[in-house]
Motif scaffolding. Structure first.
Motif, PDB file in Angstrom:
ATOM      1  N   ALA A   1      66.864  40.581  98.254  1.00 51.75           N
ATOM      2  CA  ALA A   1      67.485  39.861  99.359  1.00 51.75           C
ATOM      3  C   ALA A   1      69.011  39.927  99.267  1.00 51.75           C
ATOM      4  CB  ALA A   1      67.022  38.403  99.362  1.00 51.75           C
TER       5      ALA A   1
ATOM      6  N   ALA B   1      65.247  44.074 105.284  1.00 54.07           N
ATOM      7  CA  ALA B   1      65.822  42.746 105.497  1.00 54.07           C
ATOM      8  C   ALA B   1      64.913  41.905 106.395  1.00 54.07           C
ATOM      9  CB  ALA B   1      67.208  42.869 106.120  1.00 54.07           C
ATOM     10  N   ALA B   2      64.326  42.537 107.407  1.00 54.44           N
ATOM     11  CA  ALA B   2      63.423  41.817 108.309  1.00 54.44           C
ATOM     12  C   ALA B   2      62.189  41.315 107.564  1.00 54.44           C
ATOM     13  CB  ALA B   2      63.005  42.729 109.466  1.00 54.44           C
ATOM     14  N   THR B   3      61.641  42.141 106.684  1.00 52.60           N
ATOM     15  CA  THR B   3      60.458  41.724 105.938  1.00 52.60           C
ATOM     16  C   THR B   3      60.785  40.605 104.949  1.00 52.60           C
ATOM     17  OG1 THR B   3      60.760  43.404 104.196  1.00 52.60           O
ATOM     18  CG2 THR B   3      59.470  44.031 106.118  1.00 52.60           C
ATOM     19  N   LEU B   4      61.959  40.687 104.315  1.00 52.10           N
ATOM     20  CA  LEU B   4      62.359  39.650 103.368  1.00 52.10           C
ATOM     21  C   LEU B   4      62.602  38.314 104.075  1.00 52.10           C
ATOM     22  CD1 LEU B   4      64.773  41.747 101.136  1.00 52.10           C
ATOM     23  CD2 LEU B   4      62.583  40.791 100.432  1.00 52.10           C
ATOM     24  N   TYR B   5      63.183  38.382 105.272  1.00 44.41           N
ATOM     25  CA  TYR B   5      63.381  37.157 106.059  1.00 44.41           C
ATOM     26  C   TYR B   5      62.029  36.570 106.457  1.00 44.41           C
ATOM     27  CZ  TYR B   5      64.748  34.048 109.845  1.00 44.41           C
ATOM     28  OH  TYR B   5      64.910  32.952 110.653  1.00 44.41           O
ATOM     29  N   TRP B   6      61.125  37.418 106.877  1.00 37.43           N
ATOM     30  CA  TRP B   6      59.782  36.986 107.270  1.00 37.43           C
ATOM     31  C   TRP B   6      59.051  36.330 106.102  1.00 37.43           C
ATOM     32  CZ3 TRP B   6      55.141  40.052 106.004  1.00 37.43           C
ATOM     33  CH2 TRP B   6      53.973  39.495 106.515  1.00 37.43           C
TER      34      TRP B   6
ATOM     35  N   GLY C   1      60.519  34.730 103.683  1.00 35.27           N
ATOM     36  CA  GLY C   1      61.234  33.539 103.267  1.00 35.27           C
ATOM     37  C   GLY C   1      62.190  33.709 102.101  1.00 35.27           C
TER      38      GLY C   1
ATOM     39  N   LEU D   1      65.246  35.388 102.310  1.00 39.35           N
ATOM     40  CA  LEU D   1      66.642  35.414 102.752  1.00 39.35           C
ATOM     41  C   LEU D   1      67.095  33.993 103.078  1.00 39.35           C
ATOM     42  CD1 LEU D   1      67.061  38.609 104.984  1.00 39.35           C
ATOM     43  CD2 LEU D   1      68.238  38.066 102.861  1.00 39.35           C
ATOM     44  N   THR D   2      67.517  33.255 102.068  1.00 35.88           N
ATOM     45  CA  THR D   2      67.984  31.885 102.234  1.00 35.88           C
ATOM     46  C   THR D   2      69.489  31.867 102.479  1.00 35.88           C
ATOM     47  OG1 THR D   2      68.389  31.632  99.858  1.00 35.88           O
ATOM     48  CG2 THR D   2      66.187  31.087 100.675  1.00 35.88           C
TER      49      THR D   2
ATOM     50  N   GLY E   1      72.224  34.564 101.321  1.00 34.34           N
ATOM     51  CA  GLY E   1      73.057  35.181 102.344  1.00 34.34           C
ATOM     52  C   GLY E   1      74.537  35.125 102.000  1.00 34.34           C
TER      53      GLY E   1
ATOM     54  N   SER F   1      75.245  37.517  99.239  1.00 34.37           N
ATOM     55  CA  SER F   1      75.194  38.870  99.766  1.00 34.37           C
ATOM     56  C   SER F   1      76.497  39.236 100.463  1.00 34.37           C
ATOM     57  CB  SER F   1      74.014  38.994 100.739  1.00 34.37           C
ATOM     58  OG  SER F   1      73.742  40.338 101.050  1.00 34.37           O
TER      59      SER F   1
END
Length: 255
Positions: free
Chosen positions: A48, A184-189, A191, A193-194, A198, A201
């Motif tokens: 992430a 990034a989309a899969t990691l956000y999905w 949970g 990517l907090t 962020g 990052s």
């Protein structure tokens, strides 16, 4: 995630070193960062944290050149397959230990870099180009979703096609950019990517870009033949590092 000064120093240093490597040979940021910081914050948090710096540096690499549209148009099937299958790889990662695909990734990297250093040419027949591009794309996306690294086997495919190092660098930038967006989309999905991840990052962008700028300056001063050796040596080093770090994890689990 436990974050202190020591861990922060390790993360920022990792991004600088990985950025420099990426600037010289066009790849290496995610696997290097993941290999260095996973022990401190865990594989999912590390993936992430690397998402934004990987995306931004790859976008710069992708657009810096005159061949963006031709590359996308000619190899759109490969890029689509490599991007879409990241979601499949991320789903598969919930069922397998990360060490298993990482060992496969390391083995392929070592084998391919060995062939390159021994100057054994790898070419793709035009008669099977479409099938190979789809297969390579799917394999690349699955391994990206599972390991967080977008290098294998996509880089091998692109390197067999593009003889110009500038076109190769740009094509890799396109592949890594699209893969980073999907990852990034899969990691956000899932949970991971907090807000804390962020902010870290975003902070990591600075050392990554400084390292990348220095590495790019070095690349412009070296001959093409030297670049090719550095390229294969970088792949060999990445494979060796991934193999070593994951074997250690497996040995500790067994013991």
């Amino acid at each position: 995630m436990d974050l202190n000064v020591d861990v922060l120093f390790i993360i920022l240093t990792a991004f600088f070193v990985a950025g420099f490597t990426k600037g010289v040979v066009g790849l290496g940021l995610p696997p290097l960062v993941l290999g260095i910081v996973t022990a401190s914050i865990g594989i999912n948090s590390a993936m992430a944290v690397v998402a934004l710096p990987a995306l931004v540096t790859n976008l710069v690499q992708a657009v810096y050149g005159a061949q963006l549209k031709p590359i996308l148009k000619t190899h759109s099937i490969f890029f689509f397959a490599a991007t879409a299958s990241v979601f499949l790889g991320s789903w598969m990662s919930t069922f397998v230990d990360s060490e298993v695909p990482s060992l496969i990734l390391a083995t392929v990297l070592l084998f391919y870099s060995f062939l390159g250093l021994m100057r054994v040419p790898i070419t793709i027949s035009k008669d099977h180009g479409r099938v190979v591009s789809i297969g390579m794309g799917i394999c690349n996306g699955i391994l990206t979703g599972v390991t967080g690294s977008s290098a294998v086997p996509g880089v091998f495919y692109l390197q067999s096609i593009f003889q110009s190092r500038d076109m190769l660098i740009q094509a890799m930038g396109i592949l890594f950019s699209l893969s980073s967006i999907a990852l990034a989309a899969t990691l956000y999905w899932r949970g991971f990517l907090t807000l804390e991840i962020g902010l870290l990052s975003v902070l990591s962008l600075f050392p990554a870009f400084v390292g990348m700028a220095l590495g790019s300056a070095v690349r412009k001063k070296i001959p093409s033949s030297v670049f090719l050796h550095l390229f294969y040596f970088a792949l060999f080093s990445l494979g060796s590092y991934i193999l070593y770090s994951n074997l250690n994890v497996i040995i500790r689990k067994v013991i």
